[in-house]
Design a protein around this motif. Structure first.
Motif, PDB file in Angstrom:
ATOM      1  N   ASN A  98      48.380  71.474  28.365  1.00  0.00           N
ATOM      2  CA  ASN A  98      47.310  70.816  27.597  1.00  0.00           C
ATOM      3  C   ASN A  98      46.453  69.901  28.457  1.00  0.00           C
ATOM      4  N   PHE A 117      49.540  72.913  22.535  1.00  0.00           N
ATOM      5  CA  PHE A 117      50.992  73.008  22.473  1.00  0.00           C
ATOM      6  C   PHE A 117      51.587  71.621  22.306  1.00  0.00           C
ATOM      7  N   LEU A 119      55.282  69.982  22.775  1.00  0.00           N
ATOM      8  CA  LEU A 119      56.570  70.310  23.378  1.00  0.00           C
ATOM      9  C   LEU A 119      57.612  69.268  23.005  1.00  0.00           C
ATOM     10  N   LEU A 128      58.355  74.646  21.428  1.00  0.00           N
ATOM     11  CA  LEU A 128      56.940  74.620  21.747  1.00  0.00           C
ATOM     12  C   LEU A 128      56.167  75.016  20.497  1.00  0.00           C
ATOM     13  N   ASP A 129      55.467  74.051  19.893  1.00  0.00           N
ATOM     14  CA  ASP A 129      54.601  74.377  18.759  1.00  0.00           C
ATOM     15  C   ASP A 129      53.312  74.956  19.314  1.00  0.00           C
ATOM     16  N   TYR A 130      52.925  76.089  18.791  1.00  0.00           N
ATOM     17  CA  TYR A 130      51.715  76.787  19.205  1.00  0.00           C
ATOM     18  C   TYR A 130      50.685  76.586  18.099  1.00  0.00           C
ATOM     19  N   CYS A 137      50.740  84.088  18.584  1.00  0.00           N
ATOM     20  CA  CYS A 137      51.949  83.384  19.012  1.00  0.00           C
ATOM     21  C   CYS A 137      52.898  84.301  19.783  1.00  0.00           C
ATOM     22  N   ALA A 140      51.812  84.283  23.236  1.00  0.00           N
ATOM     23  CA  ALA A 140      52.266  83.024  23.836  1.00  0.00           C
ATOM     24  C   ALA A 140      53.743  83.113  24.222  1.00  0.00           C
ATOM     25  N   THR A 171      56.532  77.918  16.004  1.00  0.00           N
ATOM     26  CA  THR A 171      57.371  77.171  16.938  1.00  0.00           C
ATOM     27  C   THR A 171      58.178  78.163  17.763  1.00  0.00           C
TER      28      THR A 171
END
Length: 178
Positions: A98, A117, A119, A128-130, A137, A140, A171
């Motif tokens: 980020n 993201f 973390l 890790l939230d996307y 996702c 990702a 997530t």
């Protein structure tokens, strides 16, 4: 979606399965494939290419997107290698995305819509939230696997939450990161 991602996908597909495969995917999707790095293209085109690849390879779209993300990590990293001192591990790299990687992407490609993201590190695993307008996702997840491979780490990923399953967020849970 910025054309640079399409350029990397073309590079990966051509390297792994040959240039003819890329041409066949374009034909299957009725796309011309003239992607410029600075151009903007519909996300649906990448999904269509992924679906065509899934059909040709006999696997799911998620499997293809995950694999493309994994294989695309190194070529993408090579394009954005502006870090003076690269992090020494996957665990050290993830927090930089980020603050270091995405600002560089935005300098090169103004107007790009980069994911964010969040973390969380509990020691045993990472979460890790996307957050993105693109529901990519699974791509990702693949990038996380590519990052792990870059550092020679063996990890597993799964999604404990996914917007595509009706959850409030995506997530990605990462187990085995050093």
């Amino acid at each position: 979606m910025k054309g640079v991602l399409f350029n990397v996908v073309e590079e990966v597909v051509s390297h792994e399965w040959g240039e003819q495969m890329w041409d066949n995917l374009l034909l299957d999707c009725d796309l011309d494939g003239a992607y410029t790095a600075l151009g903007n293209y519909p996300d649906a085109e990448l999904v269509a290419l992924g679906r065509a690849a899934a059909q040709r390879l006999g696997c799911s779209l998620d499997d293809v997107l995950r694999l493309l993300g994994q294989l695309a990590f190194e070529p993408l990293l090579a394009r954005y290698r502006s870090l003076e001192e690269p992090p020494e591990s996957m665990r050290a790299f993830l927090p930089t995305v980020n603050e270091l990687i995405h600002p560089e992407v935005l300098k090169l490609y103004p107007g790009a819509s980069v994911p964010r993201f969040a973390l969380r590190d509990d020691g045993d695993h990472l979460e890790l939230d996307y957050v993105s307008i693109r529901n990519m996702c699974v791509l990702a997840e693949g990038l996380v696997l590519g990052l792990a491979g870059h550092y020679g780490e063996h990890v597993t990923v799964d999604q404990s939450r996914c917007k595509q399953r009706g959850d409030d967020r995506c997530t990605i849970r990462i187990t085995g990161a050093s």
